[in-house]
Design a protein around this motif. Sequence first.
Motif, PDB file in Angstrom:
ATOM      1  N   MET A  94      17.342   8.011 -27.628  1.00 49.68           N
ATOM      2  CA  MET A  94      17.668   8.995 -26.594  1.00 49.68           C
ATOM      3  C   MET A  94      16.879  10.282 -26.816  1.00 49.68           C
ATOM      4  SD  MET A  94      21.807   8.357 -26.424  1.00 49.68           S
ATOM      5  CE  MET A  94      22.196   9.556 -25.152  1.00 49.68           C
TER       6      MET A  94
ATOM      7  N   TYR B  14      29.303   9.000 -26.493  1.00 47.51           N
ATOM      8  CA  TYR B  14      28.217   9.869 -26.032  1.00 47.51           C
ATOM      9  C   TYR B  14      27.343   9.242 -24.937  1.00 47.51           C
ATOM     10  CZ  TYR B  14      25.579   7.183 -29.569  1.00 47.51           C
ATOM     11  OH  TYR B  14      25.018   6.172 -30.314  1.00 47.51           O
ATOM     12  N   VAL B  15      27.399   7.917 -24.766  1.00 50.13           N
ATOM     13  CA  VAL B  15      26.676   7.294 -23.655  1.00 50.13           C
ATOM     14  C   VAL B  15      27.631   7.202 -22.464  1.00 50.13           C
ATOM     15  CG1 VAL B  15      25.497   5.230 -22.817  1.00 50.13           C
ATOM     16  CG2 VAL B  15      25.146   5.989 -25.178  1.00 50.13           C
TER      17      VAL B  15
ATOM     18  N   ASN C 150      23.700   9.108 -18.525  1.00 47.95           N
ATOM     19  CA  ASN C 150      22.663   9.321 -19.538  1.00 47.95           C
ATOM     20  C   ASN C 150      22.299   8.037 -20.278  1.00 47.95           C
ATOM     21  OD1 ASN C 150      24.889   8.929 -21.131  1.00 47.95           O
ATOM     22  ND2 ASN C 150      24.773  10.884 -22.209  1.00 47.95           N
ATOM     23  N   GLY C 151      22.670   6.908 -19.726  1.00 45.09           N
ATOM     24  CA  GLY C 151      22.403   5.611 -20.317  1.00 45.09           C
ATOM     25  C   GLY C 151      23.329   4.588 -19.692  1.00 45.09           C
TER      26      GLY C 151
ATOM     27  N   GLY D 196      20.079  11.959 -21.417  1.00 46.49           N
ATOM     28  CA  GLY D 196      20.353  11.439 -22.756  1.00 46.49           C
ATOM     29  C   GLY D 196      19.754  12.315 -23.829  1.00 46.49           C
TER      30      GLY D 196
ATOM     31  N   THR E  62      21.800  15.399 -24.217  1.00 43.91           N
ATOM     32  CA  THR E  62      23.056  15.130 -24.927  1.00 43.91           C
ATOM     33  C   THR E  62      22.849  15.184 -26.433  1.00 43.91           C
ATOM     34  OG1 THR E  62      23.920  13.747 -23.131  1.00 43.91           O
ATOM     35  CG2 THR E  62      24.858  13.398 -25.329  1.00 43.91           C
TER      36      THR E  62
END
Length: 678
Positions: A585, A602-603, A608-609, A645, A648
């Motif tokens: 990322m 976090y994804v 962001n993914g 991503g 983040t």
Amino acid sequence: MTISATTTTTHPADAVARLRALGPGASPDRLDDVRRAFHPSFAGPALIEYAGVRPALPDPDSALAALRALARAQVTPAPAEVLAAIPETGDELIDSLATAVAADVFGDAVAAHGSEAAAAAIAAASPRRRVLLLDLAERHALRCFAVADVIADLDRDRGHRHAALRYLSQCAGDPAAAEAIASARESTDDPYERVLASICLARLADVPDGAPLWTAPPPARPGLTVAQSMLLGSFDHPGAGASGGLTVLLRHLGHALPRRPGIARVVTLTLLGRDRLTERPALAEADGTGHVVLRLPVDAPGAPAQIDLSRHRAAITFLARQLLWLSGCTPDVVHVRYSDDGSAAIAQAARALGARTVFTLTADPHRSLAERYAAGPADPVAARFDLHRMYTADRLVATADTLLGLPGRPGGELPGYFPRLRGREPESVAEGIALLPRVPTAEARQQRLAESLFAPSPGLPRLDDAARGLPVILSVGRLHPVKQQDLLVEAWLTRGLHRHAALVLVGGDPAAPTAEETSVLDRVLALSEQHPEAAGRLAVLPALGNDDVRLLEHGLTRWLPAPTPHLYVCPSRKEEFGIAVLEAMDAGLLVLGPRRGGLGHYVEHGRNGMLADTATLSRFADGLTAFVRAAAGDPVRARAAAAAGRATVARRFGIDRVAGRFADVYQHSVATPRTVQP
């Protein structure tokens, strides 16, 4: 003494959580529920251990389970009772696991019943257990054996000789002990035995002697000494063998933590096989940043597989204890992260040195057991080891001063799998990575790495020129069945995705592969040969150093331009956190990873993914196909998701930010009055 205490509500659909909630006196309906949920090779020993069910037959696994049940009993057994309960099966794995459990319970018995009872039990025990007895006596500072008798048996066998040297090292003031150890060192060409004897002699002197073999420079400033362990695989070659993302994390933390206020230095403990002892002039290696790598010798060709660590547990405990002291690196706090005998050995050494212990608790291996040991046939060796890991995790929970948990799904899984956390809520601390600058770095090296994907290699596939201009699907990690690189290749081939994207796998050590690496690589190559139409679209590279992996990721866009973003796929059955995913990322790759585990922290799917179900080929192939098609169908949106991503990672997971959180945990652990008995 018991591992258990308060109970917590469990998820009704999870058979492992229902098993963990059992206890002696559980109703027949609850016992039958567990029996139906698991294969007998797992359910039988599990019910003996957790519910006190009497074994139907006196088989070795039942005897091992009964010993673990003794560890879970509310009343601490006497030392003699512990020694009498150890099975002697002739099965090397069962006997080594039993020895590890016995060492735990014997320590409880010494604390509860006193050294005199422990010494009497050792003196009266069967001489067939001599190696274990020597180690128990050394561990608890008991002079149970006459030095002359121990010396007379030095040549009995290799394991006995090593235990005898460890025992003799506590016999300060007895010239015969020092003379015997010195003679053992001078009379052998075996590198492991020479190092072990040197350490034992230094311990006898009772003063660190500054030997070049283990001397480390003092810290440059005051503060805590933090030790962290990474005993699986090679610390120097992430992605080869059993080493992976955790190796990368610990190396970066080793550099970042000493920059935090209150942290003077970090010591990373790793294993060094006897075959490599002659290659290294020193066991302690400092890099000038406040990070010391301390390599513990192990009597194996390389770092043992996780399932074999129980065979080396006593030696690892002894060597960690002695080398941390001899090197001047006695820690204030020690952090362990695996539910295995390596972590148990390091934690035991930490307690002996008076250090606080921190344990990162995860849902592994509990999360997948209900699937793995359902009603179908089960591998008895795997079941035996998984039950032992569950036990070891409970011991680490019971004795750790501080518990951490990785961020995961809302509500968390840990209470169901660990219903006896004794009211302690693990603090959630995320891991992180070193961020690379946005401006191009090491451009020539980036270009060479990108072009290496097209360089012919004997025995391993590479891309051909027809793949230029295609987006690359990159996957980096150790070759292991749980990482499922073969599943990724099969999904990519069977769904025809090779027509739309090239696939690059990085990981493993083809020159000296482990059994797991060989199995996965053979499967990947066989799949490739079955689909000649995809020739030139698949590249398989051995493990690269972390710096090269990062440069390759950052260099794909610059040196291999494509109309859509390059992609990163983590096909693992589960991923507790995913250091490699964070690195991808950070490089601006659009990522796809497993729903199971901690990536969902976090994804954010679609923003962001993407996340996919990696439990079966068909489900994963559906997710992979949707991922590739979404990127190709809307490149603008895909690039925006990749940029999100990267943002983040920059905002939340830079190593300096993460190191600050760990530093706070360590300082708080040392400052808090101890409630767990060492």
